[in-house]
Design an enzyme around this catalytic site. Structure first.
Site, PDB file in Angstrom:
ATOM      1  N   SER A 138       1.066  -0.951   0.051  1.00  0.00           N
ATOM      2  CA  SER A 138       0.115  -0.061   0.189  1.00  0.00           C
ATOM      3  C   SER A 138       0.551   1.078   0.436  1.00  0.00           C
ATOM      4  O   SER A 138       1.943   1.004   0.683  1.00  0.00           O
ATOM      5  CB  SER A 138      -1.054   0.136   1.490  1.00  0.00           C
ATOM      6  OG  SER A 138      -1.555   1.339   1.744  1.00  0.00           O
ATOM      7  N   TYR A 151      -1.205  -1.376  10.197  1.00  0.00           N
ATOM      8  CA  TYR A 151      -1.495  -1.517   8.436  1.00  0.00           C
ATOM      9  C   TYR A 151       0.204  -0.885   8.029  1.00  0.00           C
ATOM     10  O   TYR A 151       0.804  -1.569   7.532  1.00  0.00           O
ATOM     11  CB  TYR A 151      -2.571  -0.633   8.436  1.00  0.00           C
ATOM     12  CG  TYR A 151      -3.170  -0.528   6.805  1.00  0.00           C
ATOM     13  CD1 TYR A 151      -3.814  -2.036   6.645  1.00  0.00           C
ATOM     14  CD2 TYR A 151      -2.675   0.188   6.039  1.00  0.00           C
ATOM     15  CE1 TYR A 151      -4.262  -2.066   5.565  1.00  0.00           C
ATOM     16  CE2 TYR A 151      -3.353  -0.330   4.701  1.00  0.00           C
ATOM     17  CZ  TYR A 151      -3.539  -1.362   4.246  1.00  0.00           C
ATOM     18  OH  TYR A 151      -3.905  -1.282   3.508  1.00  0.00           O
TER      19      TYR A 151
HETATM   20  N1  NAP Z   1      -8.356  -0.925  -1.217  1.00  0.00           N
HETATM   21  C1  NAP Z   1      -7.680   0.054  -1.242  1.00  0.00           C
HETATM   22  O1  NAP Z   1      -7.698   1.437  -0.918  1.00  0.00           O
HETATM   23  C2  NAP Z   1      -6.196  -0.144  -0.221  1.00  0.00           C
HETATM   24  C3  NAP Z   1      -5.442   0.480  -0.414  1.00  0.00           C
HETATM   25  C4  NAP Z   1      -3.876   0.193  -0.557  1.00  0.00           C
HETATM   26  C5  NAP Z   1      -3.597  -1.406  -0.668  1.00  0.00           C
HETATM   27  N2  NAP Z   1      -4.729  -1.757   0.166  1.00  0.00           N
HETATM   28  C6  NAP Z   1      -4.306  -3.800  -0.065  1.00  0.00           C
HETATM   29  O2  NAP Z   1      -5.187  -3.948  -1.419  1.00  0.00           O
HETATM   30  C7  NAP Z   1      -5.352  -5.884  -0.618  1.00  0.00           C
HETATM   31  C8  NAP Z   1      -6.967  -6.200  -1.041  1.00  0.00           C
HETATM   32  O3  NAP Z   1      -7.512  -5.847  -0.239  1.00  0.00           O
HETATM   33  P1  NAP Z   1      -9.011  -4.687  -1.601  1.00  0.00           P
HETATM   34  O4  NAP Z   1      -8.542  -3.838  -1.045  1.00  0.00           O
HETATM   35  O5  NAP Z   1      -9.584  -5.458  -2.170  1.00  0.00           O
HETATM   36  O6  NAP Z   1      -9.847  -4.990  -0.241  1.00  0.00           O
HETATM   37  P2  NAP Z   1     -11.362  -6.426  -0.152  1.00  0.00           P
HETATM   38  O7  NAP Z   1     -12.485  -5.889  -1.542  1.00  0.00           O
HETATM   39  O8  NAP Z   1     -11.777  -6.457   1.317  1.00  0.00           O
HETATM   40  O9  NAP Z   1     -10.148  -7.801  -0.739  1.00  0.00           O
HETATM   41  C9  NAP Z   1      -9.168  -8.293   0.933  1.00  0.00           C
HETATM   42  C10 NAP Z   1      -9.412  -9.690   0.353  1.00  0.00           C
HETATM   43  O10 NAP Z   1      -8.623 -10.406   1.651  1.00  0.00           O
HETATM   44  C11 NAP Z   1      -9.802 -11.618   2.022  1.00  0.00           C
HETATM   45  N3  NAP Z   1      -9.064 -11.513   3.500  1.00  0.00           N
HETATM   46  C12 NAP Z   1      -9.374 -10.620   4.207  1.00  0.00           C
HETATM   47  N4  NAP Z   1      -8.690 -10.599   5.951  1.00  0.00           N
HETATM   48  C13 NAP Z   1      -8.248 -12.249   5.189  1.00  0.00           C
HETATM   49  C14 NAP Z   1      -8.081 -13.567   6.426  1.00  0.00           C
HETATM   50  N5  NAP Z   1      -7.959 -13.464   7.182  1.00  0.00           N
HETATM   51  N6  NAP Z   1      -7.600 -14.275   5.683  1.00  0.00           N
HETATM   52  C15 NAP Z   1      -8.224 -15.014   4.418  1.00  0.00           C
HETATM   53  N7  NAP Z   1      -8.419 -13.980   4.101  1.00  0.00           N
HETATM   54  C16 NAP Z   1      -8.417 -12.784   4.428  1.00  0.00           C
HETATM   55  C17 NAP Z   1     -10.538 -11.149   1.772  1.00  0.00           C
HETATM   56  O11 NAP Z   1     -11.332 -12.035   1.902  1.00  0.00           O
HETATM   57  P3  NAP Z   1     -12.907 -12.838   2.043  1.00  0.00           P
HETATM   58  O12 NAP Z   1     -13.763 -11.012   1.694  1.00  0.00           O
HETATM   59  O13 NAP Z   1     -13.625 -13.461   1.617  1.00  0.00           O
HETATM   60  O14 NAP Z   1     -13.155 -12.731   4.119  1.00  0.00           O
HETATM   61  C18 NAP Z   1     -10.792 -10.165   0.563  1.00  0.00           C
HETATM   62  O15 NAP Z   1     -10.892 -11.463  -0.145  1.00  0.00           O
HETATM   63  C19 NAP Z   1      -5.296  -5.513   0.347  1.00  0.00           C
HETATM   64  O16 NAP Z   1      -3.812  -6.701   0.500  1.00  0.00           O
HETATM   65  C20 NAP Z   1      -5.317  -4.575   1.089  1.00  0.00           C
HETATM   66  O17 NAP Z   1      -4.314  -3.983   1.935  1.00  0.00           O
HETATM   67  C21 NAP Z   1      -5.742  -1.858  -0.457  1.00  0.00           C
END
Ligand code: NAP
Length: 262
Positions: A138, A151
């Site tokens: 991130s 985080y």
């Molecule tokens: N969205 C943003 O603004 C942003 C910015 C920077 C970085 N990121 C990073 O991008 C990555 C993907 O996130 P996203 O934004 O696409 O969010 P998201 O739509 O909430 O997806 C997160 C995914 O991670 C899985 N997950 C979370 N906790 C878990 C656990 N304890 N065990 C197994 N799986 C788990 C979730 O599984 P389930 O839903 O099936 O529980 C989901 O498939 C993350 O690493 C996040 O930190 C996001």
């Protein structure tokens, strides 16, 4: 010849689901992990129907060492060509006020699971002298934050871990990338009580779509870039932070409230 295989953690929604579609469109068979299995199976079926690839779904709770070990075995036995360590979550609030279990869970999902799964993947990749690993960090990995200590620090770990591996594995033709998105429209923020209507450009915040983030990552991976920060505004913000003296950052950042950003 069999299709190459991409394993993507956290593919139920957001950036992981976009990676699944992108790799399926490039002709990869998929192994997708998540916990919300109804959503994960729907994404798997969409990829099978649209791209005629094979997709396996695996329920894996990445705070659970046994689930992570089982996934590591699957990575070894399937000899995956691409590993995307994408699963992750946010948790707001002062370090001292959040339960220690939730702090450790973040360490387990972002850092421990990524290390174990990456270790499982690199052996075969080195033998074959090919492969790709994307660790989703991130821009927070470059931004120490009050109320975001775990985080920011776990994502910072991912950046340095990934850059180091990228140099170590380049002679083996293995591409390794830390993907560092800024604000992206996924399920991430709703899970921490920031509803969609608040997910708008504001101040220095600029929002992107998961498909744009993944397209940027894959372009950078094709060029062998070890760190990918999608979006001009995110790169501009990090450049400004890098140029500013640390004391100034420490003095100013605590004055930004959550409402200034989203
Ligand atoms: N969205 C943003 O603004 C942003 C910015 C920077 C970085 N990121 C990073 O991008 C990555 C993907 O996130 P996203 O934004 O696409 O969010 P998201 O739509 O909430 O997806 C997160 C995914 O991670 C899985 N997950 C979370 N906790 C878990 C656990 N304890 N065990 C197994 N799986 C788990 C979730 O599984 P389930 O839903 O099936 O529980 C989901 O498939 C993350 O690493 C996040 O930190 C996001």
């Amino acid at each position: 010849m069999a299709n190459p295989i991409a394993l993507i953690t956290g593919a139920t929604s957001g950036i992981g689901a976009a990676f699944a579609e992108a790799y399926a469109s490039r002709g990869h068979d998929l192994i997708l992990t998540g916990r919300r299995m109804d959503k994960l199976n729907a994404i798997a079926q969409r990829c099978r129907d649209r791209f005629k690839v094979m997709v396996e779904t695996v329920s894996a709770e990445l705070t659970n060492g046994q689930d992570v070990a089982a996934l590591a075995e699957k990575i070894k036995s399937s000899a995956v060509d691409v590993l995307v360590n994408n699963a992750g979550f946010g948790k707001l609030g002062p370090f001292s006020e959040n339960a220690i279990e939730s702090q450790i869970a973040m360490l387990d999902v972002h850092a421990r699971a990524t290390v174990v799964l990456t270790h499982a993947a690199v052996g075969r990749m080195k033998e074959r002298r090919s492969g790709a690993i994307v660790n989703v960090a991130s821009i927070a990995g470059f931004l120490p934050m009050p109320s975001g200590a775990m985080y920011s620090s776990t994502k910072s770990f991912l950046v340095i871990f990934t850059e180091s591996l990228s140099m170590e594995l380049r002679p083996f033709n293995i591409r390794v990338q830390a993907l560092c998105p800024g604000f992206t429209h996924t399920d991430f923020h709703e899970k921490i009580d920031i509803p969609r209507e608040r997910q708008k450009n504001k101040g220095v915040s600029r929002w992107m779509e998961p498909g744009e983030v993944v397209a940027c990552s894959l372009r950078a991976l094709d060029r062998g870039k070890a760190v990918c920060v999608p979006g001009f505004w995110n790169r501009a913000l990090l450049t400004a932070v890098k140029l500013a003296p640390r004391w100034l950052y420490h003095a100013l950042f605590p004055h930004f409230s959550r409402d200034d950003l989203v």
